[in-house]
Write an enzyme that holds these catalytic residues in place. Structure first.
Site, PDB file in Angstrom:
ATOM      1  CE  LYS A  69       1.875 -11.871  -7.147  1.00 50.38           C
ATOM      2  NZ  LYS A  69       2.427 -10.660  -6.151  1.00 50.38           N
TER       3      LYS A  69
ATOM      4  CB  CYS B 241      17.921  33.861 -17.475  1.00 49.68           C
ATOM      5  SG  CYS B 241      17.884  33.751 -16.175  1.00 49.68           S
TER       6      CYS B 241
ATOM      7  CB  SER C 104      -7.917  12.051  22.886  1.00 52.91           C
ATOM      8  OG  SER C 104      -8.556  12.433  22.702  1.00 52.91           O
TER       9      SER C 104
ATOM     10  CD  GLU D 168      -7.634 -12.374  -1.770  1.00 51.96           C
ATOM     11  OE1 GLU D 168      -6.759 -12.229  -1.097  1.00 51.96           O
ATOM     12  OE2 GLU D 168      -8.131 -13.354  -1.315  1.00 51.96           O
TER      13      GLU D 168
ATOM     14  CE  LYS E 229      -6.150 -15.843  -2.715  1.00 49.38           C
ATOM     15  NZ  LYS E 229      -5.739 -15.835  -1.475  1.00 49.38           N
TER      16      LYS E 229
END
Length: 670
Positions: free
Chosen positions: A116, A412, A33, A114, A291
Site C-alpha cells: 500500500k 567537558c 548517455s 500489493e 484483492k
C-alpha cells in the site's frame, strides 16, 4: 511520409522503448548517455521542423504554461476507498465474509497482494494510446485536472507501448516520491534557503498540485499503477494480476513487489514479508492491499457504500503518534558534533515504545519552532532513529520553556563553535573531551573498522571513565589484571577481549584508515584511499592535489585528510598503533582493464565478512562494474555472502554465475 517524419517517428519509438526499459522493467539496454544523445537529436529535429511536432513526443513532457487554478474532472467510474484491517483477526473476518457471500467458493481463494503505497491516487486517461487527461482522486467522484503535471513524470508514458491501443483506457495508480529523491529535494531546499518538506507524501502532494508544471518536472515523482477504470476497445485479462502484467507490457509501471497468494495463510505471510522489507524498499508504504484476483468473483461480490467487498487494506502499526516533549539533552559525538535529543513521554510507535528522538541540530529546533512542553508528532520508520516531524503549536501550554542551545560542551565545558556554512555545532575539546574519546574508540573497534568483537561500548565507557585508555593504541596495552578489575568482567570475558584485540592486529589498510575516524572518510572513501596510495606513508605524505585525484575525494574531504596528518597527536597515535603490532598485507587491486568485472553487471547479496557492502560496491565500481540492486537476465555475476536469500535463489534459477566472497576476492587481487 517524408524522410524527416520517418526519422522523427523512429527516434520517438526508440526513446519510448528505452524509457520503458528504464522506468518499468528497471533493466536498461543502453547507457544514459545514449538515451541523452538520441533525446537531444530528436529535440533538435523538432526545432528545425515544428510542423511535425507531436504532443506525445518524449520531448513534450514539460512546456505547458502555469495555470491560474485547477479545473475539476468528474470520474466516469468513481474512485472508491478501501476498508481497513488492523489485525490478523480483522483480515480473517474479511475472508470469512467473502466465503459466506460467494455461491461457488473456489478452494483456495487466490489474492493479488500489493504494497500500500503512501502517495496520492490518480487517474490517467489514454485515448487511442495517447495520454490526454489526468486527475487526482479528490472525493472519489470529482478530482482536479493535473494533466500537465502528470506529463512531467518520467516513468509515465505519453504514448502506450503498443501498436493496437485501446480506444479509451483509464489507468489508476499511486504517485509517490522515493526516499532518495526526497532527500535530494530537501538538500537542495536547504542549500537555497527554501522551505523543506516534512515527509515524502507531503512532497509528492505539493509537487502534483503545483500550478506551474515546470516546477513539477524538477520533482522526483514516480507512478505505480494498481488498476484499471474505463476500458473501451480492448478485451482485458480475466484476473487482476494478469491485468497489471498487461499494463506493464504496454509501458505502464507497476510495483515489483506484487504477488499472487493462495489462501489466507499465504496472504498473511506476504503481509509480514513486506513489513520486514519496509525500511529497505526505498519508498514509503503503510500496509498492504489485498484483492480477490478473479475479476468474475470481484463482480459477484460487488460493493458496499464506498468500498469494494473484494479488497481490503491491511495497515501496518502506526509510524506516527502524538506525545509530549518533556526535556532536551545535548549529546556529543566522536567528531564533537552536538546533537539535541528529545526526551519524550513514552509512546508506542511502529511496534516499539519510543522515549527519545533526534532533533538533529539548532536549525531544526528553529524550523520546528519547538519548546519543552509541546505536543509533538513523532515518526519512526524501520530502523531509522525516531524523529520529531511536527509540533501542534495550538496545544502549547502557558508554562512551555524555550530550548536554549548550549555555548559550552555539556561534558567537558569546552567552547562550542559552529563553522559558517555547516549545520552542525561542535565541541572544540577534541580528545580532551571524554564523550568524543568514547565515541572515537567505539568507532575504532566497530565491525566495519577494526572489528574487535570482544570489546564493546560498555567496556570502552568503563575504561575511559577510569582513565585507563586515552587513545586507540592504549587498547592494545591492556592486560588481564586490568580488565578483571572492571565491573562484570570475569577472567573468561577478559581473555576473550584480549584475544579479539590480538586477532584485530592483522587488518587491511582500508579498515585501518576507516578506523582512524577522519571526518567524512567513510568505508568507501577509505577503500579508495587504500587502493590509490597502496601504503600508509604515501597517504600520510600526500598533498591536497594528490588527495583530490582519488575517486570521491573532493576539496572538503581532501582538506580533512590533509589536516589530520598535520596534527602531531594523530601521527603519534598511528605510530603507537603500528608499534603495538597493528599491520596489514599490501594487496594490489587489478586494473579495470584486466579484471573479470569490467563492464559487467554485478549483484551483492548476503553478509560479507571481509568488507562492508558499501566497501565492496565501491571496489566493484572502481573495477568498471555496474552494481545493481536486483537480479535479472542481464545480471552477469552474483556475489553471495552469508545468509544470502531470494537474490541467490533467482540467480540460480536464471543460471547466473554465483561467486562466494572468497572467490570474489581471489578474482580482484593479485
Amino acid at each position: 511520409m517524408t524522410n524527416i517524419q520517418t526519422q522523427l517517428d523512429n527516434l520517438r519509438k526508440t526513446l519510448r522503448q528505452y524509457e520503458y526499459e528504464y522506468h518499468v522493467l528497471d533493466n536498461p539496454s543502453v547507457p544514459d548517455s545514449e538515451y541523452d544523445r538520441l533525446f537531444h537529436q530528436l529535440k533538435a529535429l523538432e526545432l528545425e521542423h515544428p510542423e511535425f511536432l507531436t504532443s506525445d513526443s518524449p520531448t513534450q513532457r514539460v512546456g505547458a504554461k502555469p495555470l491560474s487554478g485547477f479545473s475539476q474532472i468528474r470520474h466516469e467510474i468513481p474512485m472508491l476507498s478501501l476498508d481497513n484491517a488492523f489485525s490478523d483477526a480483522e483480515f480473517n473476518a474479511f475472508v470469512k465474509r467473502i466465503e459466506d457471500r460467494l455461491i461457488l467458493l473456489p478452494k483456495p481463494l487466490t489474492f493479488c497482494c500489493e504494497p500500500k503505497l503512501d502517495g496520492l491516487a490518480v487517474s490517467i486517461l489514454y485515448v487511442n494510446g495517447e495520454l490526454t487527461q489526468a486527475a487526482t482522486r479528490g472525493d472519489g467522484t470529482t478530482g482536479e485536472d493535473i494533466t500537465a503535471n502528470i506529463r512531467t513524470i518520467r516513468n509515465v508514458p505519453l504514448q502506450l507501448l503498443t501498436d493496437n491501443p485501446p480506444a479509451r483506457l483509464e489507468v489508476r495508480g499511486e504517485v509517490f516520491m522515493p526516499h532518495a529523491g526526497f532527500e535530494r529535494l530537501n538538500k537542495y531546499a536547504l542549500e537555497h534557503n527554501e522551505k523543506t518538506f516534512a515527509n515524502p507524501r507531503n512532497a509528492a502532494a505539493g509537487s502534483l498540485r503545483q500550478l506551474d508544471p515546470n516546477i513539477t518536472s524538477k520533482r522526483p515523482l514516480v507512478l505505480n499503477a494498481y488498476g484499471i477504470g474505463i476500458a473501451e476497445g480492448v478485451d482485458l485479462p480475466t484476473t487482476h494480476y494478469a491485468r497489471l502484467q498487461w499494463l506493464k507490457s504496454i509501458g505502464i509501471p507497476v510495483n515489483p513487489e506484487i504477488r499472487l497468494c493462495n489462501g489466507a495463510d499465504e496472504v498473511l505471510g506476504f503481509y509480514r514479508d513486506i513489513q520486514n522489507k519496509r525500511s529497505s524498499l526505498g519508498y514509503d508504504i503503510d500496509g498492504t492491499v489485498l484483492k480477490i484476483n478473479d475479476i468474475a468473483l470481484q463482480n459477484e461480490l460487488g460493493f458496499i457504500s464506498k468500498a469494494p467487498r473484494w479488497a481490503i487494506a491491511y495497515k501496518f502499526p502506526a509510524q506516527e503518534e502524538l506525545t509530549l516533549l518533556n526535556d532536551v539533552e545535548f549529546q556529543v559525538g566522536r567528531t564533537g558534533a552536538i546533537t539535541p535529543v528529545a526526551k519524550l513521554e513514552p509512546v508506542f510507535v511502529a511496534g516499539v515504545t519510543v522515549s527519545n528522538a533526534t532533533l538533529h541540530n539548532g536549525d531544526e529546533i528553529e524550523r520546528l519552532n519547538i519548546a519543552i512542553g509541546d505536543t509533538v508528532v513523532i515518526r519512526r520508520a524501520g530502523d531509522v532513529i525516531p524523529q520529531i516531524i511536527g509540533v501542534l503549536h495550538e496545544r502549547r501550554p502557558d508554562n512551555a520553556k524555550p530550548i536554549i542551545f548550549p555555548t559550552n560542551c555539556p561534558v567537558c565545558d569546552s567552547q562550542i563553535i559552529r563553522i559558517e556554512g555547516e549545520a552542525v555545532a561542535r565541541c572544540t575539546g577534541g580528545l580532551f573531551c571524554a564523550a568524543q574519546r568514547k565515541e572515537a574508540l567505539k568507532h575504532f573497534v566497530s565491525r566495519k573498522a577494526m572489528d574487535i568483537d570482544g570489546v564493546g561500548g560498555k567496556l570502552i565507557e568503563q575504561l575511559v571513565d577510569r582513565e585507563l585508555i586515552h587513545t586507540p593504541a592504549d587498547l592494545f596495552k591492556l592486560d588481564l589484571t586490568t580488565l578483571t578489575r572492571l565491573e562484570r568482567m570475569g577472567a573468561k570475558s577478559a581473555e576473550n577481549a584480549l584475544n579479539s584485540l590480538e586477532n584485530a592486529k592483522s587488518t587491511t589498510l582500508a579498515r585501518f584508515i576507516f578506523a582512524l575516524g577522519i571526518r567524512e572518510v567513510g568505508e568507501a572513501t577509505a577503500l579508495n584511499l587504500a587502493n590509490h596510495f597502496k601504503t600508509l606513508d604515501a597517504l600520510k605524505d600526500a598533498n591536497l592535489e594528490e588527495l583530490q585525484q582519488v575517486p570521491d575525494v573532493g576539496e572538503v574531504v581532501a582538506n580533512r585528510i590533509f589536516i589530520f596528518w598535520r596534527e602531531a597527536h594523530n601521527v603519534a597515535v598511528v605510530e603507537d598503533l603500528i608499534a603495538q603490532g597493528v599491520h596489514w598485507e599490501t594487496v594490489e587491486v587489478k586494473e579495470a582493464s584486466e579484471n573479470l568485472f569490467k563492464d559487467k553487471t554485478v549483484v551483492l547479496t548476503g553478509t560479507l565478512t571481509q568488507m562492508g557492502r558499501n566497501e565492496a560496491k565501491a571496489l566493484l565500481q572502481q573495477l568498471g562494474a555496474k552494481v545493481s540492486g536486483s537480479v535479472s537476465s542481464k545480471t552477469d555475476f552474483v556475489i553471495a555472502g552469508d545468509a544470502a536469500g531470494s537474490k541467490l535463489a533467482k540467480a540460480q534459477e536464471l543460471n547466473i554465475t554465483v561467486l562466494t566472497e572468497e572467490e570474489f576476492l581471489a578474482q580482484i587481487t593479485r
